[in-house]
Design an enzyme around this catalytic site. Sequence first.
Site, PDB file in Angstrom:
ATOM      1  N   GLY A  79       6.306   4.540  -8.644  1.00 22.66           N
ATOM      2  CA  GLY A  79       7.017   3.195  -8.601  1.00 22.66           C
ATOM      3  C   GLY A  79       6.100   2.015  -8.790  1.00 22.66           C
ATOM      4  O   GLY A  79       6.199   1.347  -9.383  1.00 22.66           O
ATOM      5  N   HIS A  80       5.017   1.944  -7.865  1.00 22.71           N
ATOM      6  CA  HIS A  80       3.982   0.856  -8.113  1.00 22.71           C
ATOM      7  C   HIS A  80       3.386   1.160  -9.221  1.00 22.71           C
ATOM      8  O   HIS A  80       3.011   0.003  -9.787  1.00 22.71           O
ATOM      9  CB  HIS A  80       3.138   0.973  -6.753  1.00 22.71           C
ATOM     10  CG  HIS A  80       3.683   0.694  -5.547  1.00 22.71           C
ATOM     11  ND1 HIS A  80       3.515   1.907  -4.680  1.00 22.71           N
ATOM     12  CD2 HIS A  80       4.421  -0.308  -4.695  1.00 22.71           C
ATOM     13  CE1 HIS A  80       4.509   1.472  -3.655  1.00 22.71           C
ATOM     14  NE2 HIS A  80       4.646   0.114  -3.596  1.00 22.71           N
ATOM     15  N   GLY A  84       0.855  -1.160   0.064  1.00 20.98           N
ATOM     16  CA  GLY A  84       0.047   0.125   0.123  1.00 20.98           C
ATOM     17  C   GLY A  84       0.778   1.116   0.046  1.00 20.98           C
ATOM     18  O   GLY A  84       1.963   1.184  -0.159  1.00 20.98           O
ATOM     19  N   ALA A  85       0.264   2.252   0.326  1.00 24.27           N
ATOM     20  CA  ALA A  85       0.816   3.668   0.363  1.00 24.27           C
ATOM     21  C   ALA A  85       1.356   3.799  -1.453  1.00 24.27           C
ATOM     22  O   ALA A  85       2.747   4.178  -1.178  1.00 24.27           O
ATOM     23  CB  ALA A  85       1.858   3.942   1.289  1.00 24.27           C
ATOM     24  N   LEU A  86       0.725   3.518  -2.178  1.00 27.08           N
ATOM     25  CA  LEU A  86       1.374   3.524  -3.410  1.00 27.08           C
ATOM     26  C   LEU A  86       1.498   4.583  -4.030  1.00 27.08           C
ATOM     27  O   LEU A  86       1.157   6.041  -3.762  1.00 27.08           O
ATOM     28  CB  LEU A  86       0.104   2.826  -4.614  1.00 27.08           C
ATOM     29  CG  LEU A  86      -0.428   1.709  -3.898  1.00 27.08           C
ATOM     30  CD1 LEU A  86      -1.655   1.040  -5.048  1.00 27.08           C
ATOM     31  CD2 LEU A  86       0.571   0.503  -3.905  1.00 27.08           C
ATOM     32  N   VAL A 104      11.824   3.580 -10.336  1.00 27.04           N
ATOM     33  CA  VAL A 104      11.490   4.820 -10.609  1.00 27.04           C
ATOM     34  C   VAL A 104      11.612   6.026  -9.641  1.00 27.04           C
ATOM     35  O   VAL A 104      11.797   5.901  -8.454  1.00 27.04           O
ATOM     36  CB  VAL A 104       9.855   4.623 -10.622  1.00 27.04           C
ATOM     37  CG1 VAL A 104       9.238   6.062 -11.010  1.00 27.04           C
ATOM     38  CG2 VAL A 104       9.353   3.402 -11.632  1.00 27.04           C
ATOM     39  N   LYS A 124      14.292  -1.712  -7.311  1.00 30.76           N
ATOM     40  CA  LYS A 124      14.536  -0.670  -5.995  1.00 30.76           C
ATOM     41  C   LYS A 124      14.983  -1.602  -4.789  1.00 30.76           C
ATOM     42  O   LYS A 124      15.860  -1.351  -4.025  1.00 30.76           O
ATOM     43  CB  LYS A 124      13.195   0.201  -5.792  1.00 30.76           C
ATOM     44  CG  LYS A 124      13.099   0.610  -4.346  1.00 30.76           C
ATOM     45  CD  LYS A 124      14.007   1.814  -4.297  1.00 30.76           C
ATOM     46  CE  LYS A 124      13.701   2.643  -2.928  1.00 30.76           C
ATOM     47  NZ  LYS A 124      13.359   1.970  -1.814  1.00 30.76           N
ATOM     48  N   GLN A 165       7.379  -9.121   8.223  1.00 32.26           N
ATOM     49  CA  GLN A 165       8.563  -8.643   7.590  1.00 32.26           C
ATOM     50  C   GLN A 165       9.260  -7.635   8.328  1.00 32.26           C
ATOM     51  O   GLN A 165      10.017  -6.884   7.925  1.00 32.26           O
ATOM     52  CB  GLN A 165       8.472  -8.609   6.056  1.00 32.26           C
ATOM     53  CG  GLN A 165       7.655  -7.374   5.804  1.00 32.26           C
ATOM     54  CD  GLN A 165       7.483  -7.381   4.318  1.00 32.26           C
ATOM     55  OE1 GLN A 165       6.735  -8.109   3.649  1.00 32.26           O
ATOM     56  NE2 GLN A 165       7.974  -6.242   3.544  1.00 32.26           N
TER      57      GLN A 165
HETATM   58  P1  AMP Z   1       6.373  -1.902  -1.437  1.00 34.67           P
HETATM   59  O1  AMP Z   1       5.114  -1.571  -1.431  1.00 34.67           O
HETATM   60  O2  AMP Z   1       7.407  -1.029  -0.981  1.00 34.67           O
HETATM   61  O3  AMP Z   1       6.611  -3.370  -0.479  1.00 34.67           O
HETATM   62  O4  AMP Z   1       6.781  -2.479  -2.888  1.00 34.67           O
HETATM   63  C1  AMP Z   1       6.188  -3.194  -3.741  1.00 34.67           C
HETATM   64  C2  AMP Z   1       6.650  -3.325  -4.914  1.00 34.67           C
HETATM   65  O5  AMP Z   1       7.143  -2.183  -5.492  1.00 34.67           O
HETATM   66  C3  AMP Z   1       8.156  -4.030  -4.735  1.00 34.67           C
HETATM   67  O6  AMP Z   1       8.376  -5.078  -5.781  1.00 34.67           O
HETATM   68  C4  AMP Z   1       8.963  -2.775  -4.883  1.00 34.67           C
HETATM   69  O7  AMP Z   1      10.397  -3.281  -5.264  1.00 34.67           O
HETATM   70  C5  AMP Z   1       8.208  -2.025  -5.945  1.00 34.67           C
HETATM   71  N1  AMP Z   1       8.777  -0.679  -5.993  1.00 34.67           N
HETATM   72  C6  AMP Z   1       8.749   0.255  -4.670  1.00 34.67           C
HETATM   73  N2  AMP Z   1       9.284   1.457  -5.021  1.00 34.67           N
HETATM   74  C7  AMP Z   1       9.784   1.271  -6.412  1.00 34.67           C
HETATM   75  C8  AMP Z   1      10.382   2.232  -7.224  1.00 34.67           C
HETATM   76  N3  AMP Z   1      10.681   3.453  -6.821  1.00 34.67           N
HETATM   77  N4  AMP Z   1      10.684   1.897  -8.347  1.00 34.67           N
HETATM   78  C9  AMP Z   1      10.104   0.685  -8.672  1.00 34.67           C
HETATM   79  N5  AMP Z   1       9.637  -0.368  -8.093  1.00 34.67           N
HETATM   80  C10 AMP Z   1       9.463   0.031  -6.583  1.00 34.67           C
END
Ligand code: AMP
Length: 284
Positions: free
Chosen positions: A34-35, A29-31, A175, A148, A59
């Site tokens: 990048g997401h 969440g908190a999309l 991103v 990332k 985690q």
């Molecule tokens: P998270 O919600 O932070 O667990 O991230 C979920 C997915 O989004 C994971 O595969 C992360 O590697 C990807 N992600 C998070 N930030 C970025 C970013 N800046 N660029 C590309 N992918 C990202």
Amino acid sequence: MQIVARTRADLAAARAAAPGRVGVVMTMGALHEGHAELVREARRTCDTVIVTIFLNPLQFGPAEDLARYPRTFDADLALCTREGVDVVFAPGPDVVYPDGDPGVRVSAGRLGEVLEGRSRPGHFDGVLTVVAKLLHLTHPDAAYFGQKDAQQLLIIRRMVRDLDFGCEILAVPTVREPDGLAMSSRNRYLTPLDREVALTLVRSLRAGEAAAAEGASAVRRAARAVLVAEPLVLVDYLVLVHPESLEDVPEWYSGPGLLAVAARVGTTRLIDNAPLTVGRPGPA
Ligand code: AMP
């Protein structure tokens, strides 16, 4: 029409009706953009796109930021709608872990004990356990993860190969904000001053990249010089490792490398990395 599934039964019904090649993007969440880029990549290559939104307690360490992690569900749903996501799976912890903490977990092994794993013991076992469960529940043809989190991507690839999950794992480049800061849900914690200071991480990576042709020592030296010049960055690690083994590459090395950094800025722990080619290519 976008389906929001909260229970296993909702998800199973949506999955059974999903046509063609199915792609999944797993998030906490908190999309942000990048997401969104992961979703767009899935959209380009799949007929059905599933996004999971689950803040996985397994985690997070006891002293980590689970309690203050941003929760922005309405905005997350709006982003999913905008990007044409077919199914949003947003279960609570009781749906994912109906018996409480799972006694059996997936172990990341040695790759989970270095870098992020050294600072965050048990983190990757928690990641792999939830990724394994979400892969079983969503049963995708392909799952998309961000570069990332390079160590996470590597360990998930290894799990899928070592344990025969039989789906594709596809990587999406990091991103960044226009000024270079890697997008992260945790960037919301940064004060305006922190936000400026945080740019030191990407500057350090860029300095390392610029020295790549001169070899491993030059990369390390150039990247470290940028970091040590900013006293408000508390460095956890700055390493130049082999992208598959995560072991430090020797001084004489030439070939693929991963320059990775983790540091605290204010109260926020940030990570970033740059894949690069170390040394000069030998004669063809
Ligand atoms: P998270 O919600 O932070 O667990 O991230 C979920 C997915 O989004 C994971 O595969 C992360 O590697 C990807 N992600 C998070 N930030 C970025 C970013 N800046 N660029 C590309 N992918 C990202």
